[in-house]
Design a protein around this motif. Structure first.
Motif, mmCIF file in Angstrom:
data_model
loop_
_atom_site.group_PDB
_atom_site.id
_atom_site.type_symbol
_atom_site.label_atom_id
_atom_site.label_comp_id
_atom_site.label_asym_id
_atom_site.label_seq_id
_atom_site.Cartn_x
_atom_site.Cartn_y
_atom_site.Cartn_z
ATOM 1 N N ASN A 119 0.818 -1.219 0.000
ATOM 2 C CA ASN A 119 0.000 0.000 0.000
ATOM 3 C C ASN A 119 0.847 1.264 0.000
ATOM 4 N N VAL A 123 -1.931 3.458 -2.626
ATOM 5 C CA VAL A 123 -2.867 4.398 -2.011
ATOM 6 C C VAL A 123 -2.217 5.218 -0.900
ATOM 7 N N LEU A 293 -8.507 5.023 4.570
ATOM 8 C CA LEU A 293 -8.199 3.604 4.376
ATOM 9 C C LEU A 293 -8.577 2.803 5.621
ATOM 10 N N HIS A 299 -10.526 1.828 -1.009
ATOM 11 C CA HIS A 299 -10.153 0.456 -1.347
ATOM 12 C C HIS A 299 -8.837 0.486 -2.113
ATOM 13 N N ALA A 300 -7.849 -0.248 -1.617
ATOM 14 C CA ALA A 300 -6.529 -0.272 -2.255
ATOM 15 C C ALA A 300 -6.479 -1.383 -3.290
#
Length: 331
Positions: A119, A123, A293, A299-300
């Motif tokens: 991540n 994101v 998040l 939503h990643a």
């Protein structure tokens, strides 16, 4: 031996595997004040195509026969730097090498307990920050406005659409397959989605799903798709120019409608940017992205390719539409 990837030749058109070269070098040995890093995740991004050419740009081009680099998450496997301990994870703009040394000045620690490590390349990395600052600083969205996002199923576009929904906008995404168009609505919460490959009249299609016009356009692709969105822009509309992936592999200067007449007619703003323009505000962006998040509002989405040897193929896949969300290579 330590595997590395260098730029073998400058691409003509779409990059080919032959433009990359695998080179083995001796394993690095750290000195006092350094850390030894083992690459865990590598980010491949469309902007790297520009760095493979020698044309002037906002970042220096890659040098031929020199190691390439991009966003990387790495594990500290040995440390002679009091600020870092073996077993910790860091991220930064690092070389395409299995192992490399660092003074620690070009990396930041990341927490594997807070979010999945990948991540931090998506994101919660430059991707998320690009989406956040382009939208909020240039687009300045207001609740109830309509935003169109091109390249909407990609790394930046999918985050832009989600943030716009969080901020109360009506969001329309443009993608290249029916599968991606469906994904935009089912997984990312877009209100409508258009497959530009199967749509004969994009200007009309956009008008149909945007009956009140387009207030904000987040442009990741440029070209004919953008021409159709421009034709639907509202008075005082804002056009955010983040990418131009449709032109990155071109071998000639693209021709198309001139933007000046409609910009004047609509009193519209059109502005390009790079995320580093907002470097001093990165903590603010990270705060919002991390909160959304953790709350499940973001939503990643990731497409993960495994294997150091597949980094070039994963990069080429960006220009073949193989990614849904962020394209990442897991080592």
């Amino acid at each position: 031996m330590n595997k590395t990837i260098t730029l073998n030749s400058r691409p003509v058109g779409k990059p080919q595997l032959s433009d990359f070269k695998f080179v083995d070098e001796e394993m690095p040995v750290i000195k006092e004040g350094e850390i030894l890093l083992k690459t865990k995740f590598v980010s491949v991004d469309p902007y790297l195509r520009g760095r493979m050419s020698d044309a002037p740009s906002y970042v220096p081009p890659f040098e031929l026969q020199k190691v390439m680099n991009s966003g990387v998450v790495a594990k500290v496997v040995e440390s002679k730097n009091e600020k870092y301990k073996a077993g910790e994870f860091v991220t930064g703009a690092l070389d395409w090498k299995e192992f490399q040394t660092s003074t620690g000045n070009n990396v930041l620690k990341v927490d594997a307990q807070t979010a999945p490590l990948s991540n931090y390349l998506g994101v919660l990395g430059m991707t998320g920050l690009t989406a956040y600052f382009g939208l909020t600083e240039i687009g300045k969205p207001k609740a109830g406005e309509t935003i169109v996002v091109s390249g909407a199923a990609g790394a930046v576009g999918s985050v832009v659409g989600q943030i716009a929904k969080i901020l109360g906008c009506r969001v329309i995404g443009i993608a290249g397959t029916d599968e991606k168009a469906a994904l935009l609505k089912s997984e990312f919460g877009f209100d409508e989605a258009i497959n530009y490959h199967t749509t004969k009249d994009m200007t009309k299609a956009i008008a149909e799903v945007c009956p009140n016009g387009v207030d904000i356009y987040y442009d990741n692709v440029s070209g004919a798709v953008s021409d159709s969105v421009h034709a639907n822009i509202n008075r005082l509309g804002r056009i955010i120019v983040c990418g131009a992936i449709s032109a990155y592999n071109g071998t000639s200067v693209p021709q198309g409608p001139r933007v000046e007449p409609f910009l004047i007619r609509k009193s519209a703003l059109m502005q390009g940017f790079i995320v580093s323009n907002y470097a001093e505000k990165f903590p603010e962006g990270m705060k919002h992205l991390s909160q959304w998040l953790s709350e499940g509002k973001l939503h990643a989405a990731e497409t993960v390719v495994e294997g150091f040897e597949n980094i070039p193929q994963a990069f080429i896949g960006l220009f073949e539409g193989r990614n849904k969300g962020k394209m990442i290579v897991k080592i």
